[in-house]
Design a protein around this motif. Sequence first.
Motif, PDB file in Angstrom:
ATOM      1  N   LEU A  27       0.864  -1.315  -0.071  1.00 46.43           N
ATOM      2  CA  LEU A  27       0.006   0.067  -0.004  1.00 46.43           C
ATOM      3  C   LEU A  27       0.877   1.264   0.001  1.00 46.43           C
ATOM      4  CD1 LEU A  27      -2.467  -1.148   2.579  1.00 46.43           C
ATOM      5  CD2 LEU A  27      -2.583  -1.173   0.013  1.00 46.43           C
ATOM      6  N   THR A  28       2.180   0.947  -0.483  1.00 48.24           N
ATOM      7  CA  THR A  28       2.937   2.361  -0.261  1.00 48.24           C
ATOM      8  C   THR A  28       2.576   3.453  -1.185  1.00 48.24           C
ATOM      9  OG1 THR A  28       4.491   1.198  -1.732  1.00 48.24           O
ATOM     10  CG2 THR A  28       4.992   1.103   0.735  1.00 48.24           C
ATOM     11  N   ALA A  29       2.030   3.108  -2.327  1.00 51.96           N
ATOM     12  CA  ALA A  29       1.519   4.003  -3.496  1.00 51.96           C
ATOM     13  C   ALA A  29       0.022   4.040  -3.302  1.00 51.96           C
ATOM     14  CB  ALA A  29       2.129   3.740  -4.832  1.00 51.96           C
ATOM     15  N   LYS A  33      -1.967   0.407  -5.720  1.00 51.85           N
ATOM     16  CA  LYS A  33      -1.992  -0.712  -4.732  1.00 51.85           C
ATOM     17  C   LYS A  33      -1.595  -1.894  -5.571  1.00 51.85           C
ATOM     18  CE  LYS A  33      -5.515   0.883  -1.489  1.00 51.85           C
ATOM     19  NZ  LYS A  33      -6.417   2.034  -2.106  1.00 51.85           N
ATOM     20  N   LYS A  34      -0.806  -2.858  -4.839  1.00 49.31           N
ATOM     21  CA  LYS A  34      -0.547  -4.167  -5.236  1.00 49.31           C
ATOM     22  C   LYS A  34      -0.933  -5.062  -4.456  1.00 49.31           C
ATOM     23  CE  LYS A  34       2.658  -1.997  -8.668  1.00 49.31           C
ATOM     24  NZ  LYS A  34       4.153  -2.103  -9.037  1.00 49.31           N
ATOM     25  N   VAL A  35      -0.747  -6.361  -4.927  1.00 46.28           N
ATOM     26  CA  VAL A  35      -0.870  -7.623  -4.081  1.00 46.28           C
ATOM     27  C   VAL A  35       0.107  -8.686  -4.448  1.00 46.28           C
ATOM     28  CG1 VAL A  35      -2.766  -8.764  -5.456  1.00 46.28           C
ATOM     29  CG2 VAL A  35      -2.742  -9.132  -3.006  1.00 46.28           C
ATOM     30  N   HIS A  76       2.548  -7.290   8.706  1.00 41.39           N
ATOM     31  CA  HIS A  76       1.692  -7.406   9.671  1.00 41.39           C
ATOM     32  C   HIS A  76       0.164  -7.262   9.367  1.00 41.39           C
ATOM     33  CE1 HIS A  76       2.766  -3.070   8.552  1.00 41.39           C
ATOM     34  NE2 HIS A  76       1.582  -2.834   8.935  1.00 41.39           N
ATOM     35  N   LEU A  77      -0.562  -7.530  10.229  1.00 44.01           N
ATOM     36  CA  LEU A  77      -1.931  -7.695   9.800  1.00 44.01           C
ATOM     37  C   LEU A  77      -2.270  -6.360   9.876  1.00 44.01           C
ATOM     38  CD1 LEU A  77      -3.407 -10.321  12.183  1.00 44.01           C
ATOM     39  CD2 LEU A  77      -2.497 -10.394   9.827  1.00 44.01           C
ATOM     40  N   HIS A  78      -3.185  -5.885   8.936  1.00 43.16           N
ATOM     41  CA  HIS A  78      -3.594  -4.464   8.392  1.00 43.16           C
ATOM     42  C   HIS A  78      -4.900  -4.303   9.117  1.00 43.16           C
ATOM     43  CE1 HIS A  78      -3.779  -0.781   6.384  1.00 43.16           C
ATOM     44  NE2 HIS A  78      -4.864  -1.476   5.585  1.00 43.16           N
ATOM     45  N   VAL A 133      -0.151  -6.323   5.504  1.00 40.52           N
ATOM     46  CA  VAL A 133       0.689  -5.435   4.463  1.00 40.52           C
ATOM     47  C   VAL A 133       2.007  -5.482   4.652  1.00 40.52           C
ATOM     48  CG1 VAL A 133      -1.117  -3.632   4.313  1.00 40.52           C
ATOM     49  CG2 VAL A 133       0.526  -3.693   6.030  1.00 40.52           C
ATOM     50  N   LEU A 134       2.915  -5.127   3.888  1.00 42.79           N
ATOM     51  CA  LEU A 134       4.409  -5.263   3.761  1.00 42.79           C
ATOM     52  C   LEU A 134       4.609  -4.293   4.968  1.00 42.79           C
ATOM     53  CD1 LEU A 134       5.450  -4.587   0.101  1.00 42.79           C
ATOM     54  CD2 LEU A 134       5.743  -6.719   1.583  1.00 42.79           C
ATOM     55  N   ASP A 135       5.862  -4.669   5.692  1.00 46.87           N
ATOM     56  CA  ASP A 135       6.316  -4.013   6.897  1.00 46.87           C
ATOM     57  C   ASP A 135       7.122  -2.710   6.106  1.00 46.87           C
ATOM     58  OD1 ASP A 135       5.441  -5.377   8.973  1.00 46.87           O
ATOM     59  OD2 ASP A 135       7.418  -6.291   9.173  1.00 46.87           O
ATOM     60  N   LYS A 136       7.667  -1.816   6.759  1.00 49.42           N
ATOM     61  CA  LYS A 136       8.146  -0.559   6.215  1.00 49.42           C
ATOM     62  C   LYS A 136       9.265  -1.005   5.320  1.00 49.42           C
ATOM     63  CE  LYS A 136       6.518   2.706   9.558  1.00 49.42           C
ATOM     64  NZ  LYS A 136       6.830   3.573  10.584  1.00 49.42           N
ATOM     65  N   ASP A 137      10.316  -1.580   5.971  1.00 48.07           N
ATOM     66  CA  ASP A 137      11.400  -2.168   5.192  1.00 48.07           C
ATOM     67  C   ASP A 137      10.986  -3.279   4.341  1.00 48.07           C
ATOM     68  OD1 ASP A 137      13.845  -2.730   4.103  1.00 48.07           O
ATOM     69  OD2 ASP A 137      14.844  -3.260   6.017  1.00 48.07           O
ATOM     70  N   PHE A 138      10.526  -3.115   3.020  1.00 45.69           N
ATOM     71  CA  PHE A 138       9.984  -4.572   2.741  1.00 45.69           C
ATOM     72  C   PHE A 138      10.801  -5.119   1.572  1.00 45.69           C
ATOM     73  CE2 PHE A 138       8.196  -0.739   0.367  1.00 45.69           C
ATOM     74  CZ  PHE A 138       8.547  -1.020  -0.954  1.00 45.69           C
ATOM     75  N   LEU A 139      12.127  -4.916   1.702  1.00 42.12           N
ATOM     76  CA  LEU A 139      12.914  -5.729   1.030  1.00 42.12           C
ATOM     77  C   LEU A 139      12.671  -7.258   1.398  1.00 42.12           C
ATOM     78  CD1 LEU A 139      16.147  -3.657   0.826  1.00 42.12           C
ATOM     79  CD2 LEU A 139      14.455  -4.036  -1.147  1.00 42.12           C
ATOM     80  N   PRO A 140      12.807  -8.384   0.507  1.00 39.70           N
ATOM     81  CA  PRO A 140      12.993  -9.737   0.996  1.00 39.70           C
ATOM     82  C   PRO A 140      14.048  -9.887   1.962  1.00 39.70           C
ATOM     83  CG  PRO A 140      12.515  -9.623  -1.505  1.00 39.70           C
ATOM     84  CD  PRO A 140      12.959  -8.161  -1.042  1.00 39.70           C
TER      85      PRO A 140
END
Length: 181
Positions: A27-29, A33-35, A76-78, A133-140
């Motif tokens: 949800l960064t943009a 939005k992407k999934v 984390h759960l959104h 949603v992805l955590d803030k630092d969302f690099l694998p």
Amino acid sequence: MVASLKNATQYTSEQFVESCGAILFDLTASQNKKVCLVHYHAKDEWLLAKGRRNCGESRHEAALREVFEETGYKAHLHPVTMRTRAPPIDEQEHMPDEPRSYENLTEPFMVTMRQLSDEGGNDVKIIWWYIAVLDKDFLPSGGGEEQFAPAFFPLQHALEKLSFPNDRIVLQRAIDIVEAQ
């Protein structure tokens, strides 16, 4: 003894397995939005991240663990606003069993009951679905099982990409909830 007026199906612990999954959103943009879907190489299938809950593990912990194991992404759960039949955490008096809308829920938004046997057996898989949603630092971060390759898609493209109609229903419901926020 009075017979119940409601139909019921009961399963022993030997007849059911619980699975948990999460729809992983980026949800960064807000306009883009992407999934995340996972590509299962062995069968060339596009799936939602999910897997069996371990003994002693909570459902939400299992959902987040499975997302990490299959995608390599920490999430984390959104919290979302959604309708549910569950009463509020601070229920003070009896509440009728009917759907109500609550804000900031991280409860399952859907459950899937899937027969495990094509031969009419009585074994089932119960899949609890969450929104993550992805955590803030969302690099694998080094997770991700080798048989799966994660990829993010725009919402509509993800719906078309999924291999199974039931997964499309789950994803569409998650999209509807996230888009309504």
